[in-house]
Design a protein around this motif. Structure first.
Motif, PDB file in Angstrom:
ATOM      1  N   HIS A  82      -4.535  -3.361 -11.182  1.00 31.84           N
ATOM      2  CA  HIS A  82      -4.342  -4.579 -11.958  1.00 31.84           C
ATOM      3  C   HIS A  82      -3.120  -4.485 -12.863  1.00 31.84           C
ATOM      4  CE1 HIS A  82      -8.835  -5.488 -11.345  1.00 31.84           C
ATOM      5  NE2 HIS A  82      -8.108  -6.192 -10.509  1.00 31.84           N
ATOM      6  N   GLN A 134       0.831  -1.205   0.000  1.00 33.37           N
ATOM      7  CA  GLN A 134       0.000   0.000   0.000  1.00 33.37           C
ATOM      8  C   GLN A 134       0.869   1.260   0.000  1.00 33.37           C
ATOM      9  OE1 GLN A 134      -0.593  -2.682   1.921  1.00 33.37           O
ATOM     10  NE2 GLN A 134      -2.592  -3.338   1.155  1.00 33.37           N
ATOM     11  N   VAL A 189      -6.609   5.202  -4.383  1.00 29.75           N
ATOM     12  CA  VAL A 189      -7.426   4.277  -3.590  1.00 29.75           C
ATOM     13  C   VAL A 189      -7.286   2.831  -4.060  1.00 29.75           C
ATOM     14  CG1 VAL A 189      -9.050   6.013  -2.803  1.00 29.75           C
ATOM     15  CG2 VAL A 189      -9.503   4.823  -4.954  1.00 29.75           C
ATOM     16  N   THR A 190      -6.735   2.622  -5.228  1.00 33.35           N
ATOM     17  CA  THR A 190      -6.475   1.248  -5.692  1.00 33.35           C
ATOM     18  C   THR A 190      -5.030   0.902  -5.332  1.00 33.35           C
ATOM     19  OG1 THR A 190      -5.914   2.196  -7.841  1.00 33.35           O
ATOM     20  CG2 THR A 190      -8.123   1.308  -7.599  1.00 33.35           C
ATOM     21  N   GLN A 191      -4.804   0.744  -4.025  1.00 30.73           N
ATOM     22  CA  GLN A 191      -3.420   0.689  -3.566  1.00 30.73           C
ATOM     23  C   GLN A 191      -2.990  -0.711  -3.141  1.00 30.73           C
ATOM     24  OE1 GLN A 191      -2.896   2.969   0.009  1.00 30.73           O
ATOM     25  NE2 GLN A 191      -4.919   2.478   0.774  1.00 30.73           N
ATOM     26  N   ASP A 192      -3.423  -1.695  -3.893  1.00 33.79           N
ATOM     27  CA  ASP A 192      -2.872  -3.040  -3.712  1.00 33.79           C
ATOM     28  C   ASP A 192      -2.985  -3.772  -5.048  1.00 33.79           C
ATOM     29  OD1 ASP A 192      -5.496  -4.122  -3.955  1.00 33.79           O
ATOM     30  OD2 ASP A 192      -5.842  -3.793  -1.838  1.00 33.79           O
ATOM     31  N   LEU A 193      -2.422  -4.976  -5.103  1.00 30.11           N
ATOM     32  CA  LEU A 193      -2.363  -5.672  -6.391  1.00 30.11           C
ATOM     33  C   LEU A 193      -3.668  -6.391  -6.728  1.00 30.11           C
ATOM     34  CD1 LEU A 193       1.312  -6.964  -6.320  1.00 30.11           C
ATOM     35  CD2 LEU A 193       0.358  -4.981  -7.510  1.00 30.11           C
ATOM     36  N   ALA A 194      -4.651  -6.314  -5.817  1.00 37.08           N
ATOM     37  CA  ALA A 194      -5.974  -6.836  -6.158  1.00 37.08           C
ATOM     38  C   ALA A 194      -6.798  -5.777  -6.866  1.00 37.08           C
ATOM     39  CB  ALA A 194      -6.697  -7.316  -4.903  1.00 37.08           C
ATOM     40  N   THR A 195      -6.513  -4.508  -6.613  1.00 39.91           N
ATOM     41  CA  THR A 195      -7.306  -3.445  -7.229  1.00 39.91           C
ATOM     42  C   THR A 195      -6.509  -2.621  -8.235  1.00 39.91           C
ATOM     43  OG1 THR A 195      -6.883  -2.091  -5.265  1.00 39.91           O
ATOM     44  CG2 THR A 195      -8.967  -3.245  -5.358  1.00 39.91           C
TER      45      THR A 195
END
Lengths: 698, 329
Positions: free
Chosen positions: A630, A266, A622-628
């Motif tokens: 892509h 993150q 807000v897309t601060q991981d590898l699930a969100t």
């Protein structure tokens, strides 16, 4: 002088490959140290403002906590220019997520928990984070490399556009992209007596050394940086970021105890830079014969208020096509956001998406095959510099690619090929990247009577194969077998080296090694050709290249893609990518192929997937991981073919190399976007190409 | 991550008793979601009761044709089970479309149903979220809409349920077996998950300390004609933007019976009863499939940033109905 390739050109297996597979190659965070402590950062929860109060009582009282670091007890650092590094020097907050402190504890779990016990009150100020055209405060970025001015102009673009029989005028946007190497940024920092030792994951140990020395006002000899292996780096590890400074500040609080610090995934989204989003307008004018008469390319981008960084999206444009009237413009808006930075092919990756999409649109408008259209407009001399190219094989790459890809006979009509519910299309785009050399590299070579050559240079291997390829260069520079070379890199104890960046590593470090090899030969001659019993040692700096003022030096390539788009659902699948590159001599076909293939894959990911969603209310990705956030998965990558043409360039450097790290990503997104248009008839001008843009309207 | 206690019990009732006395505790199954949420400070249990070895890890056929799946059966085992693959292929497809091989090895059947939303604001403790902190407000409703609900959302929450398996089970009318302080229950899975209304912090109707012990699949011979179609941002390893389960029984071009589930569209796995009703007894044609999908989605209330999901859900459902009807896999 050029060197004779014997070891160069051979597909030598990576020397460090087996150790990495076995887990024996130690990365920064894995270095064995005595009695380590662990750092976890405290980050700002507002975008702008000041810290009104900070209560560390509960955190300090937590068992296992050794120190709580804030601006109140942090070492005063020097007022260096790079504001990104001047953390914990006041109560000011410059962006959300900025480091404002940290906890040092006996375990990482205790440190992380204790940070959640720190209470911070802020006086928040309104923030300004939205990039848009027509902002009154857009400014021209300062030049990073004088040979690439931020604005260029030739002729009368407006008049030529107005009178051109065929025109394209479109705006293209690229997304905010974040670096996500497998290994996040990691540091072990130790302050002992009067000096620092760092184990770091970095693209350049000397850059870290210089920044820390400047901040803490130390002689460089009191800052040792060690980085033998790096688990991937795409530019975020090229320059020091605040994570290194935070670790150093923490180490100062706990002398003699190594402080270990690894960013979470993150935190990677706010601490180490990113590829900034761009808004690019491209205007092309062509005559009835499909020759460009005018070319204008403008880009606006955000930077931070702490430190300027410009994604030089228009940099490649004056290199590509012969249009008598040309203009490029770069503009920046300084916002309350984290500072962007270099990311694989900074400038070219973004800019060539726009230019090569526009070239496809213009080819269609002219009724020409897009390869033929590019060939007609190929520049014989560098349009901006007016110099001949040291070598330019764009046309050869396009033709070779067309042959291998099976381009001939392609029906240009969009949206008419369908197989089992999927629309099929093909696309092409050109690629280029300049041959860069960064100043400052030196190399030492030692030889003993056993005819083993120790080559020392503080170069970096970020997973690209430097350990192997630079040994091959050294072998040919010395005219010996690669087995006689004992290369030492990744440590400021060795002669200083420029960063691994801008595909410049082999050019810069290899040139220094070739110079040292020449000196060694001279020394040997003085000793009658025999190595004395106590050996010989020489050190040399990278020399100037006298050809630079006489030739424009660039690598080129051609990217092809075949895509399928689901006719009802809009999913995009890239079945094939094929790239042909003209990159000078290939030192190691195995590692070079991996770099080009990786670049093309990253280009696919940029085209279809990567997008950091920045929420302006919170001033945060807000897309601060590898699930969100892509990144292309294996299942997204189809058949990828990598080729290069034989290119003998005696001017670029003694090795004849042009660099392979970046060019693989350049143009890849445009080739895919052009193929999507061919498949569907829909022109997607804003990346990434998500399925909502291709979903049928009805 | 905050300090917590970790306990194991000898049996299910022991585990239930352990948790009953600790309001701020949680059962630990595979931990593939819960441990992440603890790291992110979203979940802050004082006590974890490990139930992985307490419930059955077997898949068994009951004499009346039902298939009972123990709550501890790993997702990978359930997906690979010959009985499941033969009788309920959509269950296997749903599982295999989710997560990664490593995660499926660890994740349990019970845990899969109870995973939390991946709404980016829920997972980020620095942004307000009613699901995480009742009454704090919803950051998503005026934020990043891409993954959010188009059906059944409320002013308080627009999150979606992330499970693929649950969508297949909802279509198949599976039954969830639980054990809690008040004894054992059999809950139709269509009633397990809630819509958010004003209490989005409650994902399901389970009571605190109530443990899923098994899932039962009813005998449904025509479930062999079923398919799970998942649409997402990349070809693998992503949550559904939209997914559809179709179980279809036709004879002479007429729909005798049909079951439909939709994923990625609502706070719970969505059973498409309106579409089913519209299809039963009618001709199995593309036109009717489309009308049925539109009837189901007439209630959709998308946000500005995910309006495309209504068309996407319709087209995905129509395509899946066509594929099952035509026997395409």
């Amino acid at each position: 002088m050029t060197i004779t390739p014997r070891a160069m050109g051979v597909a030598v297996d990576r020397f460090d490959g087996a150790a990495k597979v076995r887990g024996e190659a130690r990365y920064a965070y894995e270095q064995p140290v005595d009695r380590p402590l662990y750092l976890y950062p405290l980050t700002a929860a507002v975008a702008t403002g000041r810290i009104a109060d900070i209560d560390c009582g509960a955190a300090s009282a937590e068992p296992g906590v050794v120190a709580v670091l804030t601006y109140r007890n942090a070492t005063r650092t020097a007022a260096i220019e790079d504001g990104e590094l001047r953390i914990l020097q006041s109560d000011e907050v410059a962006f959300r997520g900025q480091f404002i402190g940290g906890v040092v504890a006996e375990t990482s779990e205790i440190a992380r928990h204790a940070v959640s016990l720190v209470r911070v009150d802020y006086e928040e100020r309104p923030h300004d984070v939205e990039l848009r055209e027509g902002r009154g405060d857009l400014r021209v970025p300062r030049e990073v490399q004088p040979i690439f001015p931020m604005d260029t102009a030739e002729g009368d673009v407006d008049a030529a556009l107005a009178s051109a029989p065929v025109r394209v005028d479109q705006t293209y946007t690229t997304a905010w992209n974040n670096h996500n190497p497998i290994e996040p940024h990691t540091t072990i920092a130790t302050w002992t007596g009067d000096r620092f030792t760092f184990y770091l994951s970095t693209q350049g140990v000397n850059g870290i050394q210089a920044a820390v020395a400047a901040l803490f006002e130390l002689g460089p000899d009191r800052v040792r940086v060690i980085s033998p292996y790096v688990g991937g780096a795409f530019g975020s590890k090229a320059r020091p970021h605040a994570d290194v400074v935070l670790a150093a500040l923490a180490a100062r609080l706990v002398p003699d105890r190594p402080v270990k610090f690894a960013l979470t995934r993150q935190q990677m989204f706010s601490q180490v830079g990113y590829r900034p989003p761009t808004v690019q307008r491209v205007r092309l004018g062509a005559d009835a014969g499909g020759r460009l008469v005018a070319l204008a390319h403008e880009s606006i981008e955000p930077t931070s208020k702490l430190q300027e960084f410009a994604e030089h999206s228009t940099r490649a444009t004056p290199t590509m096509y012969a249009a008598p009237n040309r203009r490029t413009r770069q503009r920046l808006a300084a916002l309350d956001v984290p500072t962007p930075t270099i990311m694989r092919a900074p400038g070219e990756a973004s800019g060539m998406f726009a230019l090569e999409s526009a070239m496809d649109e213009m080819a269609i408008a002219c009724g020409l095959d897009p390869i033929e259209f590019r060939i007609r407009n190929d520049a014989q001399r560098h349009p901006h510099f007016g110099l001949p190219f040291s070598s330019r094989n764009l046309v050869a790459c396009l033709r070779e690619g067309a042959r291998r890809f099976g381009w001939d006979g392609r029906d240009p009509t969009p949206g008419i090929r369908r197989t089992a519910g999927w629309l099929v299309g093909t696309g092409v785009a050109a690629a280029t990247y300049p041959v860069l050399r960064l100043p400052g590299s030196m190399a030492t070579i030692r030889v003993g009577p056993d005819e083993r050559y120790t080559v020392l240079i503080a170069a970096a291997d970020i997973g690209t194969g430097t350990w192997t390829a630079l040994s091959q260069v050294a072998a040919d520079a010395l005219g010996v077998r690669v087995e006689q070379i004992d290369l030492r890199i990744g440590d400021t104890a060795y002669p200083k080296a420029s960063n691994e960046g801008g595909s410049s590593g082999i050019t810069s470090w290899g040139s220094a090694i070739c110079e040292a090899a020449d000196r060694l030969r001279d020394e040997l001659a003085r000793h009658g050709g025999a190595v004395p019993a106590d050996g010989l040692e020489v050190t040399a700096a990278m020399p100037e290249n006298p050809h630079i003022s006489r030739y424009a030096m660039h690598a080129f390539g051609a990217q092809f893609a075949e895509v399928r788009v689901h006719a009802e659902i809009g999913e995009v699948r890239v079945r094939r990518q094929l790239g042909v590159f003209a990159v000078g001599r290939v030192v190691n076909p195995k590692t070079a192929r991996s770099q080009l293939l990786g670049g093309m894959t990253m280009g696919l990911s940029m085209a279809l997937h990567e997008q950091s969603v920045f929420d302006p209310r919170f001033a945060q990705v807000v897309t601060q991981d590898l699930a969100t956030y892509h990144i292309a998965s294996n299942a997204d990558v189809g058949a990828v073919e990598v080729h290069w043409i034989d290119e003998d360039d005696p001017y670029v450097n003694p090795m004849g190399t042009k660099g392979v790290g970046e060019i693989g990503i350049v143009g890849a997104a445009a080739a895919i976007a052009n193929a999507v248009h061919h498949a569907t008839g829909v022109r997607v001008r804003d990346l990434p190409i998500t399925l909502d843009k291709l979903l049928p309207a009805a | 991550m905050r300090p917590f206690r970790y306990e194991r019990a000898n049996d299910v009732s022991g585990a239930v008793a352990l948790l009953a006395g600790t309001p701020n505790g949680a059962f630990l199954g595979g931990g593939t979601n819960l441990v992440d949420l603890m790291r992110l400070d979203v979940a802050r249990p004082e006590l974890l009761v490990d139930v992985r070895r307490l419930t059955s890890d077997r898949i068994e056929e009951l004499p009346d044709g039902r298939v009972r799946v123990g709550a501890a059966v790993p997702n990978s085992d359930l997906a690979a089970d010959p009985l499941i693959r033969a009788r309920y292929p959509a269950v296997s497809e749903a599982l295999l479309s989710g997560a990664s091989g490593q995660l499926r090895n660890l994740a349990t059947t019970g845990g899969n149903l109870l995973q939390r939303t991946r709404c980016v604001y829920f997972q980020n403790v620095s942004t307000p979220c009613n699901k995480r902190d009742p009454g704090a407000g919803c950051s998503a409703i005026d934020g990043h809409h891409w993954d959010l609900a188009i059906l059944g959302a409320s002013e308080a929450c627009v999150a979606t349920h992330p499970s693929d398996l649950a969508v297949a089970l909802v279509a198949l009318d599976a039954v969830v077996l639980t054990e809690g302080a008040d004894g054992e229950r059999r809950i139709p899975i269509t009633e397990l998950h809630r819509l958010p209304d004003r209490e989005p912090h409650r994902d399901t109707i389970l009571q605190h300390g109530e443990l899923i012990t098994a899932v039962e699949l009813p005998p449904l011979p025509w479930a062999t004609r079923s398919r799970y179609r998942k649409v997402r941002d990349r070809a693998s390893y992503a949550f559904a933007l939209v997914s559809a389960v179709v179980v279809l029984d036709t004879a002479d071009g007429v729909v005798r019976d049909v079951r439909i589930g939709l994923g990625g569209v609502a706070h719970r796995p969505w059973r498409a009863l309106v579409a089913e009703q519209a299809l039963r007894g009618g001709p199995a044609t593309e036109e009717r499939f489309r009308q049925a999908a539109e009837a189901e989605l007439a209630a959709a209330r998308p946000l500005p940033g995910n309006a495309f999901k209504v068309r996407l859900a319709r087209n995905t459902l129509v395509r899946t109905l066509l594929d099952v009807n035509e026997g395409r896999r």
